[in-house]
Scaffold this active site. Sequence first.
Site, PDB file in Angstrom:
ATOM      1  N   GLU A 160      -8.984  35.809  42.478  1.00 22.16           N
ATOM      2  CA  GLU A 160      -7.966  35.884  41.706  1.00 22.16           C
ATOM      3  C   GLU A 160      -7.446  37.329  41.489  1.00 22.16           C
ATOM      4  O   GLU A 160      -6.562  37.424  40.494  1.00 22.16           O
ATOM      5  CB  GLU A 160      -7.760  35.180  40.553  1.00 22.16           C
ATOM      6  CG  GLU A 160      -8.933  35.367  39.538  1.00 22.16           C
ATOM      7  CD  GLU A 160     -10.238  34.873  39.607  1.00 22.16           C
ATOM      8  OE1 GLU A 160     -11.044  34.917  38.522  1.00 22.16           O
ATOM      9  OE2 GLU A 160     -10.597  34.434  40.715  1.00 22.16           O
ATOM     10  N   ASP A 190      -6.056  41.039  37.537  1.00 18.08           N
ATOM     11  CA  ASP A 190      -6.670  39.852  37.721  1.00 18.08           C
ATOM     12  C   ASP A 190      -6.048  38.868  36.688  1.00 18.08           C
ATOM     13  O   ASP A 190      -5.546  39.144  35.582  1.00 18.08           O
ATOM     14  CB  ASP A 190      -8.280  40.208  36.743  1.00 18.08           C
ATOM     15  CG  ASP A 190      -9.161  38.947  37.028  1.00 18.08           C
ATOM     16  OD1 ASP A 190      -9.469  38.729  38.137  1.00 18.08           O
ATOM     17  OD2 ASP A 190      -9.328  38.237  35.922  1.00 18.08           O
TER      18      ASP A 190
END
Length: 324
Positions: A247, A204
Amino acid sequence: MDLESVNKIPRNASVVFHVFAIVTLSVFSLYRIGVGDYKHAGFFSLAITPLLFSLLREWQYKANVLQKQITLIMVSIAICYICFYLGYKGLIYLLPTIFIYFFLFNIKQALVLSILYALFGLGLALNIEPTPVIARYSIAIIDCIVFGALFSHIINKQKSALFYLAHTDELTGVYNRKRLKPSLNNAIESRIKHQTKTSLLLLDLDHFKQINDTHGHITGDSVLRAVADTITRHKPVDAEVIRFGGEEFLIKLPNTSGEHAVIYADQLRQAISQIKLPGVSQLITCSIGVKELEDESVDEWLNASDKALYKAKNAGRNRVIQAP
């Protein structure tokens, strides 16, 4: 690209093929009984039995490609037998069965098998038919093989394109979430059958919202593409990269223990921190959770990876943590 090289014949078409073969052999069997030829009638009746079994498995959604291939070869042998005793009446059935080879085998295999099948059928038909008749059928069969190969090639290209569009994230070019469950299930099956080690990385980007808020979503998209490109360039050959969320990226590492996955993850973390993009002043970093597959389900594996990721986030970000 994880696309099978073998063309799978659609189930409905396979059922039709089985019915066609069974009806054809039944007609020949009854015809031989009618003319008192019980020997050949018995042969055709025996050939129907495995076809009925294959049709039943197809109907119950239990058929596999190997079974279909074996069934096709059995039908081809029966048709060659018909060619030997009935000449052109058997050659007629060479044409549709040649096309089936290009559905059940890859192009190279189908070409070799269909050519051998055609040669056997034509050669055996010479037992009854004159050479000019065999020559005319040869031309039609050559056309059939060429057309079957071209058709198979076009279908394969279209399937590859559709597979790519269906399983690829448009922005980053890596796999999308449609690939997730099949890929992880394959890893679990491999562990059960072969005790293969597979590790999962859940990555992440840190403070990605700040990048979007400060520089805009177009710059944010550029960051995501750059990160995906970095992961792709640094991944092992057999690894799979999937865009897990906005993301977040998931990297599956086959044949990799948790300890080796941690080493790779840290190298990847450092590579991402070296990304430089015009107009982006802040350091691009990521947090990574690592989890080696044990005796667990897909959801449990993902959940453990996710917990390791959030431990990395809570511990200050820009780090790798392995799930216990």
